[in-house]
Design a protein around this motif. Structure first.
Motif, PDB file in Angstrom:
ATOM      1  N   SER A   1      34.302  33.077  53.200  1.00  0.00           N
ATOM      2  CA  SER A   1      35.350  32.888  52.206  1.00  0.00           C
ATOM      3  C   SER A   1      35.417  34.117  51.309  1.00  0.00           C
ATOM      4  O   SER A   1      34.528  34.988  51.340  1.00  0.00           O
ATOM      5  CB  SER A   1      35.056  31.655  51.360  1.00  0.00           C
ATOM      6  OG  SER A   1      33.883  31.878  50.579  1.00  0.00           O
TER       7      SER A   1
ATOM      8  N   THR B   1      44.139  29.502  42.514  1.00  0.00           N
ATOM      9  CA  THR B   1      44.350  29.412  43.951  1.00  0.00           C
ATOM     10  C   THR B   1      45.475  30.362  44.353  1.00  0.00           C
ATOM     11  O   THR B   1      46.522  30.408  43.710  1.00  0.00           O
ATOM     12  CB  THR B   1      44.709  27.977  44.365  1.00  0.00           C
ATOM     13  OG1 THR B   1      43.644  27.109  43.978  1.00  0.00           O
ATOM     14  CG2 THR B   1      44.926  27.879  45.864  1.00  0.00           C
TER      15      THR B   1
ATOM     16  N   GLY C   1      41.503  30.849  48.705  1.00  0.00           N
ATOM     17  CA  GLY C   1      40.359  31.014  47.817  1.00  0.00           C
ATOM     18  C   GLY C   1      40.307  32.422  47.236  1.00  0.00           C
ATOM     19  O   GLY C   1      40.660  33.386  47.918  1.00  0.00           O
TER      20      GLY C   1
END
Length: 224
Positions: free
Chosen positions: A63, A110, A91
């Protein structure tokens, strides 16, 4: 000497970086995108290796948060760097080293993250994030709106001289790579003007690469 944002469009999957600085040619050193993977800005006493490395880590399954954490743990002189990232799920993550220049702050949500250094005030990155989230239309329109919001909130402590916008879609190359490498006027507005000219032709340039038989003419001399 820089403020920037990295962003994802949740509707199209496109990624973009928009950036401005008092230094010359900021986008050439600081903006990185990869289709289907994410966007990164590596700034403040810039290490240009960090953007591609963060994208490699995200392409490998990390991520944005994990990729930035890995860079924070392993990159040399990380105390001097700012790194912003957004991944394919929206993310976001930011590293701002304690040796970042002048007044430095950051903001994220976000699909969008913003950071800067040598800023006029602490509210600039939040204004950029709000500007992006509050705008509509193509990701390029939203990136320009966000940079303008950052300028309106104060921008850098001194005048900016360069700016750029980099966008990737579903092909292996950037579908827009617009820059103003130096001006005594407003580089953000120079990039905005370039975007207004380029935006209507963006899909045609992609089509010319994929299958020029279907590409439209734009009426320049000799192009009929």
């Amino acid at each position: 000497m820089t403020f920037s944002l990295v962003a994802r469009c949740p509707d199209t999957g496109m990624f973009g970086v928009a950036i401005s600085s008092s230094s010359p040619a900021v986008a050439a050193r600081c903006a990185y995108v990869r289709a289907g993977v994410g966007a990164v800005s590596s700034q403040n006493v810039t290490d240009p290796t960090l953007g591609p490395r963060a994208l490699d880590l995200m392409q490998g399954g990390m991520s944005a948060e994990e990729a930035v954490a890995e860079i924070r743990e392993t990159a040399p002189f990380i105390e001097y760097r700012q790194v912003l990232a957004v991944d394919a799920r929206g993310g976001t993550a930011i590293h701002s080293g304690p040796n970042s220049l002048g007044l430095w702050t950051e903001a994220r949500a976000t699909d969008v993250a913003s950071g800067g250094n040598l800023l006029a005030n602490e509210g600039v990155p939040q204004a950029i994030v709000d500007g992006y989230l509050g705008a509509a239309g193509h990701i390029g329109d939203r990136l320009i709106a966000a940079l303008r919001a950052g300028l309106a909130a104060g921008g850098e402590a001194g005048p900016v001289h360069s700016a750029g916008m980099l966008i990737v879609d579903d092909v292996a190359w950037p579908v827009a790579d617009l820059r103003c490498d130096w001006t005594e006027d407003c580089p953000v507005e120079a990039v905005a003007t370039a975007w207004e000219v380029y935006k209507p032709q963006l899909r045609a340039y992609v089509q010319r690469a994929l299958d020029p038989r279907e590409a439209p003419s734009y009426g320049v001399p000799g192009d009929e």
